[in-house]
Motif scaffolding. Structure first.
Motif: not given
Length: 317
Positions: A120, A143, A174, A176-177, A179-181, A242, A247
């Protein structure tokens, strides 16, 4: 095109990673999260637990270039973060494309991260706000991005593909994760609650090569293209991260508001009769400068530091 550096990047990055592992204590040699500290955000290194902690100047790392920009200390900080002692590495400062480095060198540290086993990357920067709703000091979770130099061939994946890292044609829809945002927003609420003094937005970052700040017309064009922010870094690192399968979570700290207004014409009635000094002051109103960027970064950096630390503490790695 000289592809000698690109062709040997995997070997060089492997050797650099091996060098770092040899000089690091066992508890720090396998970080899972890398944090890149942008202009004026080097204080993120202060969020690291006091012990164990190892700092290494970029000049002492094989293959690394030295940063020449004020506000970029140019050092690696290996340590542990939070009560779970999450192993991390911080890049305090970065090198930029505008310093004259090839993209392969600008993103070399990201390649080394991949070899080290980092999964990450949290990337931060100072940026100009194009979105009129943004205020100086606001934090923006990225994003999406516009890779403007990439439109004309300045892409860090140009040249021979390094298959050891990833595919020839990686998709970036994809990048910008999500899940992380989602985690970033949850951590922000946990940290600041209903405090309105600091705001967290999501937005699109436009990457330009620099080192000049943008003209009024360029700012309007970027805004028309959908950009909320503009800056001179970050996107090359994200593209390579990426490509390596990492991530990505990225933040911009709004340190100045871009000038979108067209300004007066030389025959505008409003300026007739003004002195030379008054005309110069009128034209320079809102003009960005690096000293102001650093100052705004210092004022808001503590909240940015606290947010990144909270996210890492809340993260499952």
């Amino acid at each position: 095109m000289d592809t000698s550096f690109e062709a040997s990047v995997f070997q060089r990055a492997t050797e650099t990673a091996q060098h770092l592992r040899k000089i690091l204590p066992e508890g720090l040699a396998k970080p899972k999260i890398a944090i890149v500290c942008g202009s004026g955000l080097g204080g993120l290194a202060d969020t690291i637990n006091p012990e164990p902690k190892v700092e290494i100047s970029y000049g002492d790392v094989p293959g690394f270039a030295k940063s020449t920009v004020q506000g970029h200390a140019g050092k690696l900080v290996f340590g542990q973060l939070g009560p779970k002692n999450t192993p991390v590495v911080l890049f305090v400062g970065r090198v930029h494309f505008y310093e004259g480095h090839p993209m392969s060198l600008v993103t070399y540290s990201t390649r080394v991260c991949s070899i080290l086993g980092i999964t990450t990357m949290i990337v931060t920067n100072a940026a100009g706000g194009l979105n009129p709703s943004y205020a100086v000091g606001d934090i923006v979770c990225l994003n999406d991005h516009l890779n403007i130099p990439g439109f004309v061939g300045a892409n860090p994946l140009m040249g021979p593909n390094i298959a050891e890292f990833g595919d020839r044609f990686p998709g970036l829809s994809d990048a910008y994760s999500l899940v992380l945002r989602r985690l970033a927003h949850q951590s922000f609420v946990k940290l600041f609650g209903g405090n309105q003094a600091r705001k967290l937005h999501e937005g699109v970052y436009a990457f330009l090569s620099g080192p000049t700040y943008e003209t009024r017309a360029e700012c309007r064009a970027l805004r028309t293209l959908g950009a909320d922010l503009v800056g001179m870094s970050t996107v090359p690192e994200i593209v390579v991260a990426r490509h390596c399968g990492m991530r990505v979570l990225a933040f911009s700290l709004v340190t100045n508001k871009a000038v979108l207004e067209g300004g007066f014409h030389g025959d505008s009635p409003e300026i007739q009769g003004l002195t030379v000094q008054e005309l110069e002051e009128l034209l320079e109103k809102g003009k960005a400068n690096h000293a102001e960027v650093l100052e705004a970064g210092r004022e808001a950096s503590k909240d940015m530091q606290a947010l990144v630390k909270q996210i890492v503490m809340d993260m499952e790695v």
